[in-house]
Design an enzyme around this catalytic site. Sequence first.
Site, short mmCIF file in Angstrom:
data_model
loop_
_atom_site.label_atom_id
_atom_site.label_comp_id
_atom_site.label_asym_id
_atom_site.label_seq_id
_atom_site.Cartn_x
_atom_site.Cartn_y
_atom_site.Cartn_z
N CYS A 52 30.50 71.75 21.48
CA CYS A 52 30.90 72.51 22.66
C CYS A 52 30.66 74.00 22.42
CB CYS A 52 32.38 72.23 22.95
SG CYS A 52 33.11 73.27 24.21
N CYS A 56 33.42 76.36 23.51
CA CYS A 56 34.56 76.37 22.58
C CYS A 56 34.21 77.08 21.27
CB CYS A 56 35.00 74.95 22.25
SG CYS A 56 35.08 73.83 23.64
N ASP A 57 33.06 76.78 20.70
CA ASP A 57 32.79 77.17 19.32
C ASP A 57 31.59 78.08 19.13
OD1 ASP A 57 34.94 75.55 18.43
OD2 ASP A 57 33.68 73.78 18.67
C1 LIG Z 1 35.11 70.07 18.54
C2 LIG Z 1 35.78 70.38 19.84
C3 LIG Z 1 36.23 71.67 20.07
C4 LIG Z 1 36.87 71.98 21.28
N1 LIG Z 1 37.34 73.24 21.44
C5 LIG Z 1 37.95 73.57 22.61
C6 LIG Z 1 38.44 74.91 22.81
O1 LIG Z 1 38.32 75.78 21.94
N2 LIG Z 1 39.06 75.16 24.01
C7 LIG Z 1 39.20 74.22 24.99
O2 LIG Z 1 39.79 74.52 26.03
N3 LIG Z 1 38.72 72.98 24.82
C8 LIG Z 1 38.11 72.63 23.66
N4 LIG Z 1 37.61 71.36 23.50
C9 LIG Z 1 37.76 70.40 24.60
C10 LIG Z 1 39.23 69.90 24.68
O3 LIG Z 1 39.67 69.53 23.39
C11 LIG Z 1 39.34 68.73 25.65
O4 LIG Z 1 38.91 69.15 26.93
C12 LIG Z 1 40.79 68.22 25.75
O5 LIG Z 1 41.25 67.82 24.48
C13 LIG Z 1 40.89 67.05 26.71
O6 LIG Z 1 42.21 66.58 26.68
P1 LIG Z 1 42.59 65.08 27.11
O7 LIG Z 1 44.03 64.92 26.80
O8 LIG Z 1 42.12 64.83 28.49
O9 LIG Z 1 41.70 64.14 26.20
P2 LIG Z 1 41.57 64.00 24.58
O10 LIG Z 1 41.86 65.28 23.91
O11 LIG Z 1 40.24 63.37 24.39
O12 LIG Z 1 42.72 62.98 24.23
C14 LIG Z 1 42.66 61.65 24.61
C15 LIG Z 1 43.41 60.82 23.59
O13 LIG Z 1 43.51 59.47 24.05
C16 LIG Z 1 43.37 58.60 22.95
N5 LIG Z 1 42.96 57.29 23.45
C17 LIG Z 1 41.76 56.98 24.03
N6 LIG Z 1 41.73 55.68 24.38
C18 LIG Z 1 42.95 55.16 24.00
C19 LIG Z 1 43.51 53.86 24.08
N7 LIG Z 1 42.83 52.84 24.63
N8 LIG Z 1 44.75 53.66 23.59
C20 LIG Z 1 45.44 54.69 23.03
N9 LIG Z 1 44.95 55.95 22.92
C21 LIG Z 1 43.72 56.18 23.41
C22 LIG Z 1 42.33 59.28 22.07
O14 LIG Z 1 42.42 58.83 20.73
C23 LIG Z 1 42.69 60.75 22.24
O15 LIG Z 1 43.57 61.19 21.22
C24 LIG Z 1 37.00 71.00 22.30
C25 LIG Z 1 36.54 69.69 22.07
C26 LIG Z 1 35.94 69.38 20.86
C27 LIG Z 1 35.45 67.98 20.62
#
Ligand SMILES: Cc1cc2nc3c(=O)[nH]c(=O)nc-3n(C[C@H](O)[C@H](O)[C@H](O)COP(=O)(O)OP(=O)(O)OC[C@H]3O[C@@H](n4cnc5c(N)ncnc54)[C@H](O)[C@@H]3O)c2cc1C
Length: 303
Positions: free
Chosen positions: A129, A132-133
Amino acid sequence: MYDIIIVGGGPAGLTAALYALRANKTVLIIEKSAFGGQMTLSPKIENYPGFESLTGLELSDRMTEQVLLKGADIELDEVREIIDGDIKKVITAYGEYQAKAVIVATGVKHRQLGVDREEAFIGRGVYYCAVCDGGYFTGKEVILIGGGNSALQEATLLSDICKKVTIVQNLADFTGEAKMAAVVRSKQNVNCVFSTTVERIMGENEFSGVTVKNTETREITKLKADGMFVAIGLAPDNKAFENVITLDRWGYFDVGETCLTSTPGIFAAGDCRSKKIRQITTATGDGACAALAACDYIDRGGA
Ligand SMILES: Cc1cc2nc3c(=O)[nH]c(=O)nc-3n(C[C@H](O)[C@H](O)[C@H](O)COP(=O)(O)OP(=O)(O)OC[C@H]3O[C@@H](n4cnc5c(N)ncnc54)[C@H](O)[C@@H]3O)c2cc1C
């Protein structure tokens, strides 16, 4: 039995838990891997309001602790199926749980290249991303893998801050919009390498570049760089829930900002739903919307 079960412990799920707990609902969060979700992979977060800079693990810990202190139950388990009814059944790898409402916040995964040691270098040279980075590579040289719209967007952003961007695309040309491709090609500090795939990550403990193979000539060359961004798409993993939430053509939950699905009592929040911007701020916003909608559904007696 819980008032609300939340599937996924990323920022969307954890925020949903916070709002639901503050509305005096009982909450279970089921997370299959790491509480904090994708945030746990981020070495530094500098765009979450209120914190000038903190690691993804720090923010994950803070969010998780906050919901634990408020009384959330948590389980480390994988949800395999949701069965609809007045009472929703949540089937996991190790058991079965029941709730009046369910919020699905399963997030998304950045598609990985699949080369050796890629996982080990995430956050230490390999990133997914640029928003982000990208900032860590101000004035430095990076490699960008991909050739679609998201790769072209990332390339434009990186070219504004990096000394040099080398785009490696496996096909003979970009597959993204011609207009965006033209912008990228016009940049003085962008070098495009087509019909080329990544073979190997170079560097023992520190990322130093990649070896690449030209798919036509089979020639292998070394590309040195300070970091590599992989922009070959996002991969939602929502198939298990398509019986209760409709998927769009890309596999995301076909759900808008209200987080309401077509199944009463089931809500979808965060990166897993159709949306344009996938960030922590947008995920937490969704978590709040989904939780308040779920509370309203329960308070109205499930109608
Ligand atoms: C390397 C990296 C750096 C980033 N840096 C930034 C940043 O600096 N700033 C920023 O704003 N955004 C950043 N992002 C993006 C940001 O992290 C995501 O947009 C955000 O985390 C999304 O949140 P979410 O809760 O929707 O999903 P996620 O963070 O993807 O969380 C979903 C969770 O659901 C769990 N899950 C999935 N399926 C199941 C299941 N069947 N049963 C149980 N659990 C399950 C997964 O294991 C996961 O922990 C970054 C992403 C990455 C990969």
